[in-house]
Design a protein around this motif. Structure first.
Motif, mmCIF file in Angstrom:
data_model
loop_
_atom_site.group_PDB
_atom_site.id
_atom_site.type_symbol
_atom_site.label_atom_id
_atom_site.label_comp_id
_atom_site.label_asym_id
_atom_site.label_seq_id
_atom_site.Cartn_x
_atom_site.Cartn_y
_atom_site.Cartn_z
ATOM 1 N N LYS A 328 39.993 50.731 45.537
ATOM 2 C CA LYS A 328 40.929 50.633 46.584
ATOM 3 C C LYS A 328 41.989 51.186 46.432
ATOM 4 O O LYS A 328 42.475 52.052 47.411
ATOM 5 N N ASN A 331 41.741 54.893 46.428
ATOM 6 C CA ASN A 331 41.477 55.533 47.636
ATOM 7 C C ASN A 331 42.744 55.301 48.638
ATOM 8 O O ASN A 331 42.144 55.786 49.899
ATOM 9 N N LYS A 333 43.580 52.670 49.939
ATOM 10 C CA LYS A 333 42.923 51.665 51.115
ATOM 11 C C LYS A 333 43.492 50.456 50.755
ATOM 12 O O LYS A 333 44.126 49.986 49.563
ATOM 13 N N GLN A 334 43.482 49.523 51.837
ATOM 14 C CA GLN A 334 43.966 48.030 51.511
ATOM 15 C C GLN A 334 43.343 47.324 50.522
ATOM 16 O O GLN A 334 41.917 47.487 50.373
#
Length: 403
Positions: A328, A331, A333-334
Motif C-alpha cells: 500500500k 503504491n 494508497k491508503q
C-alpha cells in the motif's frame, strides 16, 4: 528505486519476502534479505530434530531455491546495528541503507535470567542448537555406557511450557531407542521436568495441562512443579521449592523457558527509556513509520489485540500484514487496517508422536490421538500459509527426495 531490507528469514520475515516477491509486479522495488544462514528452518520441528527423529536436512529449506533472484538479494550476514535516524543497517560485512526496514529477528535466550545458563544449558531455539543438543545427547549416552556407573543417567528440562512439553514428549519416546542402540537399559535413565507454575502448559487451560501432566507421569517423568531454577553448574541444578534449596544432579540440562527481545533491538535507538519496544497498531515503531518489527520481538500498543503467545501462526499473519502494508505504501494508497490477530486455526501441543492436547478454533478441547493428528495437519497448513503450494513442495516433497 525503493529498497526494502528484511532482517531474518524465520516465519515472519520469510513470509513477508515470499508475499512481496509474488505480489510486486512492475514496481521499481528491490529487496535485500539479511540472514545468518542461507536457509530457513521449521522452528516448529526443532523438538523432533533435537532427539534425532527429524534430520537437519528435513527441517532446513535452502533460500536460494525459493527466492526470486531478480527481485530479492540474499545476504548471509549478521546484523550488528540498526541506525533508524539515518535509515541504515550495519552488519559484520557491510552497511545497507533502506527506504523500508522489516525487523524479523525472532527472540533470544535470556542468558542473564539464571546463573550458569549460558555455560551449561542446551536449548532448541535454533536449528544449530537443536542439532548440537542431539549430538550432545548421544555423547552423554556413550559416556554413560563407558563409565559403568550405578547412578541413573539424568536429563533435566527447565520449563514446562509449550516448547518444554513438546520436547519431553519426544524424549520419552526416542530416548529408550537411543539407549538401546548403546546397550543401555532404559530403566537406567531419568527425565526430570522443572516448572515454576502449578501445572504444565500454563498457556493453555488447567484441564489440558492436567491431561498432559498425567500422560507424562504415566511415563515415569519426574515433574517438579512450583519449583524455581536458581543456578546451573556443570553437573547440578540448584532449585527452590517452598523455600527449600536443593541441588539436583544432571548429565544434560535443557532450557526451554524464558526468551527475550534480540540484543540488537535492545540497543537500537527506537525503544523507550524502559527498554521496552512497543509498536503502533500497524506494526511500525512509534516515530519511525518506515520500520516494521514483526515476529517474536515486540508487542503492539493496541489494547484490543487478543493476548496470544508467540507462535508460527501469529508470525505468519504479521508477515502477510507487513507485506500488504508495504505494498500500500509503495503504491501510495491508503494503508491497510491495523493488525489484528485472527485465531483461524488450532493451538495444539504434541506430547509425543501419538498424543497431544489442544484448543480448536471453536474453543473445543481435544486430546490424545486426535490432537496429534491435527498437529500433523497443522504442519502442512503453516507451510501453505507462508508461501503456497510452491513453497509446500519444497518443504514436504523436494526435501524428502534429498533425504
Amino acid at each position: 528505486m525503493s529498497h526494502i531490507v528484511v532482517l531474518g528469514a524465520g516465519y515472519a520475515g520469510l513470509t513477508t519476502v515470499l508475499r512481496l516477491q509474488k505480489k510486486l509486479k512492475h514496481q521499481d522495488v528491490s529487496i535485500t534479505l539479511i540472514n545468518k544462514h542461507r536457509y530457513h528452518y521449521q522452528t516448529t520441528w526443532l523438538h523432533r530434530c533435537a532427539v534425532g527423529l527429524y534430520s537437519e536436512n528435513l527441517a532446513r529449506i535452502d533460500l536460494d531455491r525459493i527466492l526470486d533472484k531478480n527481485r530479492v538479494t540474499l545476504k548471509k550476514e549478521t546484523v550488528h546495528k540498526i541506525v533508524p535516524d539515518i535509515k541504515k543497517v550495519i552488519t559484520d560485512q557491510a552497511a545497507y541503507t533502506y527506504d523500508y526496514l522489516v525487523v524479523a529477528l525472532g527472540a533470544e535466550i535470556n542468558t542473564g535470567e539464571v546463573p550458569g545458563l549460558d555455560s551449561f544449558a542446551h536449548s532448541i531455539i535454533t536449528l544449530a542448537r537443536a542439532n548440537r543438543l542431539y549430538n550432545r545427547l548421544l555423547t552423554v549416552i556413550e559416556d554413560y555406557k563407558k563409565s559403568n556407573q550405578v547412578e541413573p543417567l539424568n536429563i533435566v528440562v527447565g520449563g514446562g511450557g509449550f516448547t518444554g512439553i513438546e520436547l519431553i514428549g519426544e524424549l520419552k519416546e526416542q530416548l529408550p531407542k537411543l539407549l538401546q542402540q548403546y546397550q543401555v537399559s532404559p530403566e537406567n535413565a531419568r527425565i526430570t521436568l522443572i516448572e515454576k507454575a502449578s501445572t504444565v502448559l500454563p498457556e493453555f487451560n488447567l484441564e489440558l495441562g492436567e491431561y498432559a501432566l498425567s500422560q507424562l507421569e504415566a511415563e515415569h517423568i519426574d515433574i517438579k512443579l512450583q519449583t524455581s531454577i536458581k543456578e546451573i553448574s556443570r553437573h547440578t541444578v540448584k532449585v527452590e521449592h517452598g523455600g527449600i534449596i536443593e541441588a539436583l544432579p544432571h548429565d544434560l540440562f535443557i532450557w526451554t523457558a524464558g526468551v527475550s527481545m534480540p540484543a540488537i533491538l535492545q540497543t537500537a535507538l527506537f525503544h523507550d527509556n524502559t527498554g521496552v519496544l512497543i509498536l503502533t497498531d500497524d506494526l511500525t515503531v512509534d516515530g519511525y513509520p518506515d520500520v516494521y518489527v514483526i515476529g517474536d520481538a515486540a508487542e503492539t500498543s493496541g489494547q484490543s489485540n487478543e493476548n496470544v503467545l508467540p507462535n508460527a501462526d501469529i508470525a505468519i499473519q504479521k508477515g502477510k500484514y507487513c507485506a500488504d502494508h508495504l505494498l500500500k505504501n509503495l503504491n501510495h494508497k491508503q494503508a491497510a487496517n491495523d493488525f489484528r490477530f485472527k485465531a483461524y486455526g488450532s493451538r495444539i501441543a504434541s506430547v509425543g508422536q501419538r498424543d497431544g492436547i489442544g484448543l480448536l478454533w471453536n474453543k473445543k478441547k481435544v486430546v490424545g490421538k486426535v490432537a496429534a493428528l491435527i498437529k500433523q495437519i497443522a504442519d502442512h497448513v503453516v507451510v501453505l500459509q507462508m508461501g503456497g503450494l510452491k513453497f509446500w513442495s519444497h518443504v514436504f516433497i523436494k526435501s524428502r527426495i534429498k533425504e
